[in-house]
Design a protein around this motif. Structure first.
Motif, PDB file in Angstrom:
ATOM      1  N   THR A   2       0.830  -1.174   0.000  1.00 12.97           N
ATOM      2  CA  THR A   2       0.000   0.000   0.000  1.00 12.97           C
ATOM      3  C   THR A   2       0.875   1.236   0.000  1.00 12.97           C
ATOM      4  O   THR A   2       1.849   1.332   0.734  1.00 12.97           O
ATOM      5  N   THR A   3       0.492   2.233  -0.782  1.00 15.44           N
ATOM      6  CA  THR A   3       1.336   3.391  -0.960  1.00 15.44           C
ATOM      7  C   THR A   3       1.584   4.159   0.318  1.00 15.44           C
ATOM      8  O   THR A   3       2.666   4.624   0.596  1.00 15.44           O
ATOM      9  N   ASN A  31      -5.076  -4.917  -2.955  1.00 21.24           N
ATOM     10  CA  ASN A  31      -3.643  -4.717  -3.184  1.00 21.24           C
ATOM     11  C   ASN A  31      -3.014  -5.918  -3.883  1.00 21.24           C
ATOM     12  O   ASN A  31      -2.300  -5.779  -4.890  1.00 21.24           O
ATOM     13  N   ARG A  54       2.062   2.231 -12.394  1.00 22.33           N
ATOM     14  CA  ARG A  54       1.533   2.244 -11.027  1.00 22.33           C
ATOM     15  C   ARG A  54       1.996   3.501 -10.288  1.00 22.33           C
ATOM     16  O   ARG A  54       1.205   4.123  -9.577  1.00 22.33           O
ATOM     17  N   GLN A  55       3.267   3.880 -10.430  1.00 21.50           N
ATOM     18  CA  GLN A  55       3.770   5.062  -9.732  1.00 21.50           C
ATOM     19  C   GLN A  55       3.075   6.322 -10.220  1.00 21.50           C
ATOM     20  O   GLN A  55       2.773   7.222  -9.429  1.00 21.50           O
ATOM     21  N   ALA A  58      -0.445   6.356  -8.672  1.00 24.15           N
ATOM     22  CA  ALA A  58      -0.365   6.614  -7.232  1.00 24.15           C
ATOM     23  C   ALA A  58      -0.043   8.074  -6.963  1.00 24.15           C
ATOM     24  O   ALA A  58      -0.618   8.701  -6.055  1.00 24.15           O
ATOM     25  N   CYS A 188       5.871  10.338  -3.287  1.00 28.15           N
ATOM     26  CA  CYS A 188       5.316   9.514  -4.359  1.00 28.15           C
ATOM     27  C   CYS A 188       5.328  10.290  -5.679  1.00 28.15           C
ATOM     28  O   CYS A 188       5.603   9.725  -6.738  1.00 28.15           O
ATOM     29  N   SER A 224      -2.820   0.823  -5.351  1.00 26.09           N
ATOM     30  CA  SER A 224      -2.439   2.112  -4.779  1.00 26.09           C
ATOM     31  C   SER A 224      -3.653   2.929  -4.365  1.00 26.09           C
ATOM     32  O   SER A 224      -3.850   3.222  -3.187  1.00 26.09           O
ATOM     33  N   ALA A 225      -4.480   3.321  -5.335  1.00 25.49           N
ATOM     34  CA  ALA A 225      -5.597   4.214  -5.043  1.00 25.49           C
ATOM     35  C   ALA A 225      -6.631   3.576  -4.122  1.00 25.49           C
ATOM     36  O   ALA A 225      -7.036   4.168  -3.109  1.00 25.49           O
TER      37      ALA A 225
END
Length: 289
Positions: A2-3, A31, A54-55, A58, A188, A224-225
């Motif tokens: 998880t972020t 996740n 993904r980054q 996020a 992030c 992430s979200a």
């Protein structure tokens, strides 16, 4: 992973407790499902391409929801943010590369040693020493030499574990100097900027198919979200220790998701080792005052 971990409320109200428990279970499930779906795009855009997407997702979600006040950041705060950005840049690439080599269940289990080590290191309680021994024995079983052992994959998963431990410590320090998740969101965002040239180069060299693009975007949203939102909502309804115990289910959920979504088969000893690591974390949390 998880972020970010939102700050828990001082006390969880009784109303909505059932909804909070449902959100707690849905967060790690989302996740791990996102990670499993993202891995389906590895053959097309490589793990680096999936991590880049993904980054970016996020970063957009966290910055949009927290709206950091960058002008008020001090030099020391920026240094902590930069260190956390490096952690973000490495952890998911290390984890996804490990998933590509050793499978979701084993990779997430070894990565989970990071937060478990943070919880156990420095403790003088006998029960924590016992939990450390139990987790160590489980790791020894998972990493015992076999003809099919992929030590590079395991090493990448352990690198992700080190990053997760660093994330916890850095996030804790940032939480003392910056309100909410401003530091985490900014870190992030910086990590997302780092992945702009890297991810662009990868996606140009390995053009994504529509299916691969959907899988990568799904990984960004589901890993992430969605967990960020669910964790924030759950911590308003349930006590923080109960939340921490639920998070310890990640290795078991990862192994189950890997089996159901990716068809990954684990040996009985590997399932037992995963269960031992989950139990070590849960026992350590349950026996604290």
């Amino acid at each position: 992973m998880t972020t970010t971990t939102p700050t828990p409320a001082p006390a969880a109200p009784k109303t909505g407790r059932a909804g909070g428990i449902a959100l707690m279970l849905a967060s790690p499930l989302s996740n791990q499902t996102g990670a499993a779906v993202g891995s389906l795009a590895f053959d097309v855009i490589t793990p680096a391409g999936v991590v880049a997407v993904r980054q970016w997702i996020a970063a957009l979600v966290l910055i949009a929801t927290t709206r950091p006040g960058w002008r008020s950041f001090t030099r020391r705060q920026w240094l902590l943010v930069a260190a956390l950005a490096v952690v973000f840049a490495v952890i998911n690439l290390a984890l996804y590369s490990a998933v590509d080599r050793i499978g979701l269940g084993l990779a997430v289990t070894l990565e989970f040693l990071g937060p478990l080590a943070v919880a156990l290191v420095g403790s003088r309680r006998r029960v924590d020493v016992g939990c450390a021994v139990l987790a160590g024995a489980a790791v020894a079983v998972l990493m015992r030499p076999q003809p099919s052992t992929d030590y590079l994959g395991m090493g990448l998963a352990l690198l992700a574990a080190v990053c997760w431990a660093c994330y916890i410590l850095l996030n804790h320090r940032l939480g003392r100097t910056l309100p909410g998740a401003q530091g985490t969101a900014t870190a992030c965002g910086l990590s997302g900027l780092v992945y702009l040239p890297v991810g662009s180069a990868v996606l140009i060299a390995h053009p994504p198919t529509p299916t691969a693009a959907v899988c990568a975007i799904t990984a960004g949203v589901a890993s992430s979200a969605v967990p960020f939102l669910f964790d924030a909502l759950a911590l308003r309804r349930v006590p923080a220790p109960l939340f921490a115990i639920c998070m310890s289910l990640n290795p078991a959920l990862a192994a189950t998701t890997g089996l159901l979504v990716l068809g990954e088969q684990l040996q009985a000893t590997q399932w037992a080792s995963i269960a031992a690591i989950v139990a070590a974390n849960a026992i350590s949390i349950l026996t604290r005052k």
